[in-house]
Design a protein around this motif. Structure first.
Motif, PDB file in Angstrom:
ATOM      1  N   LYS A   1      83.444  -0.793 -18.423  1.00 40.95           N
ATOM      2  CA  LYS A   1      82.895   0.355 -18.931  1.00 40.95           C
ATOM      3  C   LYS A   1      83.706   1.101 -19.640  1.00 40.95           C
ATOM      4  N   PRO A   2      83.369   2.156 -20.792  1.00 40.67           N
ATOM      5  CA  PRO A   2      84.418   2.562 -21.733  1.00 40.67           C
ATOM      6  C   PRO A   2      85.207   3.508 -20.637  1.00 40.67           C
ATOM      7  N   GLY A   3      86.605   3.636 -20.822  1.00 40.38           N
ATOM      8  CA  GLY A   3      87.428   4.189 -20.229  1.00 40.38           C
ATOM      9  C   GLY A   3      88.405   3.392 -19.519  1.00 40.38           C
ATOM     10  N   ASP A   4      87.896   2.171 -19.152  1.00 40.89           N
ATOM     11  CA  ASP A   4      88.666   1.143 -18.103  1.00 40.89           C
ATOM     12  C   ASP A   4      89.762   0.544 -19.188  1.00 40.89           C
ATOM     13  N   LEU A   5      91.052   0.389 -18.617  1.00 39.32           N
ATOM     14  CA  LEU A   5      91.964  -0.306 -19.027  1.00 39.32           C
ATOM     15  C   LEU A   5      91.936  -1.812 -18.992  1.00 39.32           C
TER      16      LEU A   5
END
Length: 309
Positions: free
Chosen positions: A240-244
């Motif tokens: 998901k957006p924000g995952d590294l």
């Protein structure tokens, strides 16, 4: 250094002079008397920085010392003034603590339900450890669910059917949206790659992730390999957006990190292109090693990642 597994969230503030405005709309300084100071003191107390027997509307030496200590530990300007940035970090940390408590409450509830079914014999630890995962697997097999050992939505829903929970009043967690997070990260596209930099004007790969997460109240270790060791592991199909997202040149040692923004895309400071760019995970030449989640965002707002580098 405070260790943080969940990550959390950051409030978006607006300047204003409305007397009914929320904490963060007014800059609080030593010597001031203001209605928001008691709330500031309470938040600092929750975080373990404010040590006084009552909350007041006066910004005295004890409040100033608490603010300074918080600013120092979170790498902010240490001036003892509770401005927008300092208060946003304080509020983000409060949200993180509340989120952790909610997850612990859920884990304890799962363990208790499984214990009632005779599938879990351990103590109620409020931690989904390996023993609890084995109990979850046994429950999933018994109920004909996908056997993952994870407390996924289907598993929790079935447990709730067997053990109905009282309806609680919905809470406003004020999660920052994934779009806001990605929009903030994209502001740094084109910034130069400089080894060891994390200034906001130039970055290396982990410098970019450190800088972005810091602006959302998350303290990361400085190197990509250190960042890979913490956070919550996330499967590639669950990104998901924000995952590294992490990579290796040799398939073993973590040497590169970027920030996933959706639609198979990630933003990273590229040493080969000498700037911050967007690449596609499906075509990127670095050897993908995994992902970690440090921040929980509001993912209800669906959008596609940037199409071009």
């Amino acid at each position: 250094m405070k260790k943080l597994v969940l990550i959390t969230t950051l409030f978006v503030f607006c300047l204003g002079t409305n007397g009914n405005a929320d904490l963060g709309d007014a800059t609080l300084r030593p010597g001031m008397t203001h209605k928001d100071i008691a709330e500031l003191q309470q938040n600092l107390d929750t975080l373990g920085y404010f040590d006084y027997h009552e909350y007041t509307n006066y910004y005295g030496p004890i409040t100033e010392a608490a603010v300074r200590k918080f600013q120092e530990e979170y790498g902010l300007k240490v001036d003892g003034i509770a401005g927008r940035e300092t208060i946003s970090y304080i509020k983000a940390r409060i949200i993180q603590i509340e989120s952790i408590k909610e997850k612990e409450k859920l884990a304890a509830s799962i363990q208790q339900d499984l214990k009632s079914l005779g599938l879990y014999e351990g103590e109620i630890t409020a931690v989904i450890d390996e023993v609890t995962k084995e109990a979850i697997k046994a429950f999933q097999e018994k109920e004909g669910l996908e056997i993952t050992g994870e407390a996924d939505n289907n598993t929790i829903a079935r447990l709730n059917e067997l053990f109905p929970k009282p309806v609680e009043e919905e809470k406003n967690t004020s999660l920052v949206s994934s779009r806001a997070f990605v929009d903030f990260t994209r502001k740094y596209l084109g910034k130069p790659y400089v080894y060891g930099a994390s200034s906001g004007n130039a970055f290396d790969c982990s410098g970019l992730t450190t800088y972005v997460m810091k602006n959302f109240g998350i303290k990361l270790e400085r190197t990509a390999s250190q960042q890979f060791k913490k956070g919550i592991p996330v499967a590639k199909e669950d990104l998901k957006p924000g995952d590294l997202v992490f990579f290796s040149s040799n398939g073993k040692t973590i040497g590169h990190v970027g920030i996933y923004i959706g639609d198979h895309k990630f933003i990273h400071a590229s040493s080969s292109k000498k700037k911050v760019v967007i690449n596609d995970l499906r075509t990127y030449t670095g050897k993908y090693q995994g992902a970690r989640r440090y921040i929980e965002l509001d993912y209800e707002e669906e959008f596609e990642g940037e199409k071009k580098e």
